[in-house]
Write a protein that holds these residues in place. Structure first.
Motif, PDB file in Angstrom:
ATOM      1  N   ALA A 187       0.827  -1.221   0.000  1.00  0.00           N
ATOM      2  CA  ALA A 187       0.000   0.000   0.000  1.00  0.00           C
ATOM      3  C   ALA A 187       0.854   1.260   0.000  1.00  0.00           C
ATOM      4  O   ALA A 187       0.338   2.368   0.037  1.00  0.00           O
ATOM      5  CB  ALA A 187      -0.913  -0.005   1.225  1.00  0.00           C
ATOM      6  N   ASN A 188       2.182   1.105  -0.046  1.00  0.00           N
ATOM      7  CA  ASN A 188       3.069   2.261   0.090  1.00  0.00           C
ATOM      8  C   ASN A 188       3.016   3.197  -1.106  1.00  0.00           C
ATOM      9  O   ASN A 188       3.142   4.400  -0.972  1.00  0.00           O
ATOM     10  CB  ASN A 188       4.512   1.799   0.287  1.00  0.00           C
ATOM     11  CG  ASN A 188       4.708   1.092   1.619  1.00  0.00           C
ATOM     12  OD1 ASN A 188       3.920   1.289   2.525  1.00  0.00           O
ATOM     13  ND2 ASN A 188       5.729   0.268   1.719  1.00  0.00           N
ATOM     14  N   SER A 189       2.861   2.631  -2.314  1.00  0.00           N
ATOM     15  CA  SER A 189       2.907   3.481  -3.501  1.00  0.00           C
ATOM     16  C   SER A 189       2.153   2.837  -4.650  1.00  0.00           C
ATOM     17  O   SER A 189       2.515   1.757  -5.117  1.00  0.00           O
ATOM     18  CB  SER A 189       4.366   3.731  -3.920  1.00  0.00           C
ATOM     19  OG  SER A 189       4.425   4.354  -5.187  1.00  0.00           O
ATOM     20  N   GLU A 190       1.100   3.510  -5.115  1.00  0.00           N
ATOM     21  CA  GLU A 190       0.352   2.999  -6.259  1.00  0.00           C
ATOM     22  C   GLU A 190       1.197   3.021  -7.525  1.00  0.00           C
ATOM     23  O   GLU A 190       1.059   2.158  -8.397  1.00  0.00           O
ATOM     24  CB  GLU A 190      -0.918   3.832  -6.456  1.00  0.00           C
ATOM     25  CG  GLU A 190      -1.967   3.614  -5.381  1.00  0.00           C
ATOM     26  CD  GLU A 190      -3.270   4.297  -5.704  1.00  0.00           C
ATOM     27  OE1 GLU A 190      -3.276   5.168  -6.588  1.00  0.00           O
ATOM     28  OE2 GLU A 190      -4.289   3.953  -5.080  1.00  0.00           O
ATOM     29  N   ASP A 191       2.084   3.994  -7.629  1.00  0.00           N
ATOM     30  CA  ASP A 191       2.950   4.099  -8.795  1.00  0.00           C
ATOM     31  C   ASP A 191       3.867   2.878  -8.894  1.00  0.00           C
ATOM     32  O   ASP A 191       4.007   2.261  -9.946  1.00  0.00           O
ATOM     33  CB  ASP A 191       3.783   5.384  -8.704  1.00  0.00           C
ATOM     34  CG  ASP A 191       4.567   5.648  -9.975  1.00  0.00           C
ATOM     35  OD1 ASP A 191       4.106   5.238 -11.051  1.00  0.00           O
ATOM     36  OD2 ASP A 191       5.640   6.278  -9.897  1.00  0.00           O
ATOM     37  N   LEU A 192       4.477   2.497  -7.775  1.00  0.00           N
ATOM     38  CA  LEU A 192       5.346   1.319  -7.748  1.00  0.00           C
ATOM     39  C   LEU A 192       4.537   0.055  -8.027  1.00  0.00           C
ATOM     40  O   LEU A 192       5.002  -0.846  -8.730  1.00  0.00           O
ATOM     41  CB  LEU A 192       6.043   1.199  -6.389  1.00  0.00           C
ATOM     42  CG  LEU A 192       7.009   2.314  -5.988  1.00  0.00           C
ATOM     43  CD1 LEU A 192       7.640   1.998  -4.636  1.00  0.00           C
ATOM     44  CD2 LEU A 192       8.090   2.508  -7.038  1.00  0.00           C
ATOM     45  N   SER A 193       3.332  -0.020  -7.486  1.00  0.00           N
ATOM     46  CA  SER A 193       2.471  -1.173  -7.700  1.00  0.00           C
ATOM     47  C   SER A 193       2.156  -1.341  -9.182  1.00  0.00           C
ATOM     48  O   SER A 193       2.255  -2.444  -9.734  1.00  0.00           O
ATOM     49  CB  SER A 193       1.176  -1.012  -6.904  1.00  0.00           C
ATOM     50  OG  SER A 193       0.276  -2.061  -7.188  1.00  0.00           O
ATOM     51  N   GLY A 194       1.796  -0.255  -9.832  1.00  0.00           N
ATOM     52  CA  GLY A 194       1.447  -0.315 -11.252  1.00  0.00           C
ATOM     53  C   GLY A 194       2.615  -0.738 -12.116  1.00  0.00           C
ATOM     54  O   GLY A 194       2.470  -1.559 -13.033  1.00  0.00           O
ATOM     55  N   THR A 195       3.798  -0.198 -11.824  1.00  0.00           N
ATOM     56  CA  THR A 195       4.988  -0.564 -12.600  1.00  0.00           C
ATOM     57  C   THR A 195       5.351  -2.024 -12.389  1.00  0.00           C
ATOM     58  O   THR A 195       5.731  -2.731 -13.323  1.00  0.00           O
ATOM     59  CB  THR A 195       6.184   0.332 -12.220  1.00  0.00           C
ATOM     60  OG1 THR A 195       5.806   1.708 -12.350  1.00  0.00           O
ATOM     61  CG2 THR A 195       7.370   0.068 -13.132  1.00  0.00           C
ATOM     62  N   SER A 196       5.220  -2.508 -11.154  1.00  0.00           N
ATOM     63  CA  SER A 196       5.518  -3.905 -10.851  1.00  0.00           C
ATOM     64  C   SER A 196       4.598  -4.846 -11.633  1.00  0.00           C
ATOM     65  O   SER A 196       5.037  -5.862 -12.186  1.00  0.00           O
ATOM     66  CB  SER A 196       5.364  -4.180  -9.353  1.00  0.00           C
ATOM     67  OG  SER A 196       6.291  -3.429  -8.611  1.00  0.00           O
ATOM     68  N   LEU A 197       3.323  -4.509 -11.702  1.00  0.00           N
ATOM     69  CA  LEU A 197       2.375  -5.345 -12.438  1.00  0.00           C
ATOM     70  C   LEU A 197       2.648  -5.304 -13.939  1.00  0.00           C
ATOM     71  O   LEU A 197       2.489  -6.312 -14.636  1.00  0.00           O
ATOM     72  CB  LEU A 197       0.949  -4.897 -12.142  1.00  0.00           C
ATOM     73  CG  LEU A 197       0.449  -5.332 -10.765  1.00  0.00           C
ATOM     74  CD1 LEU A 197      -0.705  -4.461 -10.308  1.00  0.00           C
ATOM     75  CD2 LEU A 197       0.024  -6.791 -10.777  1.00  0.00           C
ATOM     76  N   ALA A 198       3.075  -4.143 -14.425  1.00  0.00           N
ATOM     77  CA  ALA A 198       3.428  -4.049 -15.846  1.00  0.00           C
ATOM     78  C   ALA A 198       4.606  -4.971 -16.162  1.00  0.00           C
ATOM     79  O   ALA A 198       4.640  -5.625 -17.217  1.00  0.00           O
ATOM     80  CB  ALA A 198       3.771  -2.605 -16.201  1.00  0.00           C
ATOM     81  N   ILE A 199       5.573  -5.049 -15.250  1.00  0.00           N
ATOM     82  CA  ILE A 199       6.716  -5.953 -15.447  1.00  0.00           C
ATOM     83  C   ILE A 199       6.259  -7.406 -15.387  1.00  0.00           C
ATOM     84  O   ILE A 199       6.675  -8.237 -16.208  1.00  0.00           O
ATOM     85  CB  ILE A 199       7.807  -5.694 -14.388  1.00  0.00           C
ATOM     86  CG1 ILE A 199       8.351  -4.270 -14.514  1.00  0.00           C
ATOM     87  CG2 ILE A 199       8.958  -6.693 -14.547  1.00  0.00           C
ATOM     88  CD1 ILE A 199       9.273  -3.864 -13.378  1.00  0.00           C
ATOM     89  N   LEU A 200       5.387  -7.735 -14.431  1.00  0.00           N
ATOM     90  CA  LEU A 200       4.864  -9.099 -14.336  1.00  0.00           C
ATOM     91  C   LEU A 200       4.140  -9.505 -15.622  1.00  0.00           C
ATOM     92  O   LEU A 200       4.251 -10.650 -16.075  1.00  0.00           O
ATOM     93  CB  LEU A 200       3.916  -9.216 -13.139  1.00  0.00           C
ATOM     94  CG  LEU A 200       4.585  -9.285 -11.768  1.00  0.00           C
ATOM     95  CD1 LEU A 200       3.553  -9.102 -10.662  1.00  0.00           C
ATOM     96  CD2 LEU A 200       5.318 -10.618 -11.575  1.00  0.00           C
ATOM     97  N   ALA A 201       3.403  -8.565 -16.204  1.00  0.00           N
ATOM     98  CA  ALA A 201       2.712  -8.852 -17.470  1.00  0.00           C
ATOM     99  C   ALA A 201       3.717  -9.131 -18.582  1.00  0.00           C
ATOM    100  O   ALA A 201       3.484  -9.992 -19.440  1.00  0.00           O
ATOM    101  CB  ALA A 201       1.799  -7.687 -17.842  1.00  0.00           C
TER     102      ALA A 201
END
Length: 294
Positions: A187-201
């Motif tokens: 929950a620390n950063s939505e920006d980091l979360s979004g980038t992480s999911l883009a990499i997982l994709a």
């Protein structure tokens, strides 16, 4: 005008390389930073100056003054913005030095090293070099640590590198999937979360990445949870991953349908998200209807 700039560049390089005063060296590098920050032509002038790049790289590796090291690194980053310089700057010894800076305690050096790495990796011919140099493993390890100010820079660099299939394999074997899922759920950063999911994709495009995702505990429920609470970029990434999982396994699709909140979450994404997320939500719903698993 060009001749005056060239003379200023030569003088700054001379001062940065030979001055016994750290203050004078820093001032010279600050001027070079300003000169190269705004003008592609000025960057070319620096590169055309005899011994300029070698001198700047040597200053980047200087351990006597972190400030000078960081300033020289900033100038090199500026040079890397010119497409014609990306290949020549990506020497193996430079890449290995960037690896050490990424995990250094100097936050500014870590950010600049990550940014330079990302800039150089934008040239496809350079991507494999970073895989050979161990950069992917270094990034995964750095991202797995405590959240740091350079985390976004590290993730952006990894996102660039895993566009090359060989680096996807290296990332998966280095443990990137659980690391990225942990960041995505933070929950620390939505920006980091979004980038992480883009990499997982990106990792899920290939079998080794997909297999690792499918072997992750409660992966479908966790992606649905991100769809429920994530930012726009997170929703896009979670949709992409679910589409890949559904393509691979009817079991994953049945698990999703069995989740009480799945239909309402998907309906919400289809009307209150970005255009891309809405499109992906529509594809997810179509897969469910076509499979007739309700």
């Amino acid at each position: 005008m060009t001749s005056r700039v060239r003379e200023a560049i030569i003088e700054c390089l001379r001062e940065a390389k030979s001055s016994n005063s750290n203050e004078n060296q820093q001032k010279a590098l600050q001027i070079l930073d300003s000169i190269t920050k705004i003008s592609p032509q000025n960057r070319n002038l620096v590169a055309q100056t005899n011994g300029a790049i070698a001198s700047l790289l040597a200053l980047c590796k200087s351990s006597s003054s972190p400030a000078i090291q960081t300033q020289a690194l900033s100038v090199i980053f500026n040079l890397s913005l010119n497409p014609n310089m990306k290949y020549s700057l990506a020497h193996m010894d430079t890449i290995l030095h960037l690896n050490t800076l990424i995990v250094s305690s100097n936050e500014e050096s870590s950010k600049l090293a990550s940014s330079l790495l990302c800039s150089l990796a934008m040239l496809d011919k350079n991507k494999a070099k970073f895989g050979v140099a161990g950069t992917v493993q270094v990034l995964v390890k750095a991202i797995s640590g405590p959240r740091i100010p350079s985390a976004h820079h590290l993730l952006s660099s990894l996102a660039e590198l895993v566009q090359f299939h060989g680096n996807c394999t290296v990332a998966v074997r280095a443990g990137a999937v659980p690391v990225l899922i942990a960041v995505a759920e933070s929950a620390n950063s939505e920006d980091l979360s979004g980038t992480s999911l883009a990499i997982l994709a990106l990792l899920a495009r290939f079998q080794e990445g997909l297999d690792e995702l499918m072997g992750t505990d409660r992966i479908v429920a966790r992606m649905v949870g991100i769809l429920k609470r994530g930012c726009m970029l997170s929703k896009e990434g979670a949709c992409d991953i679910l589409l890949r999982l559904f393509d691979e396994s009817e079991g994953c699709l049945k698990v999703a349908v069995g989740l009480p909140e799945f239909s309402s979450v998907l309906a919400d994404v289809s009307i209150r998200s970005s255009g891309r997320a809405r499109e992906r939500a529509g594809l997810l719903m179509k897969k469910i209807l076509d499979a007739n698993v309700y």
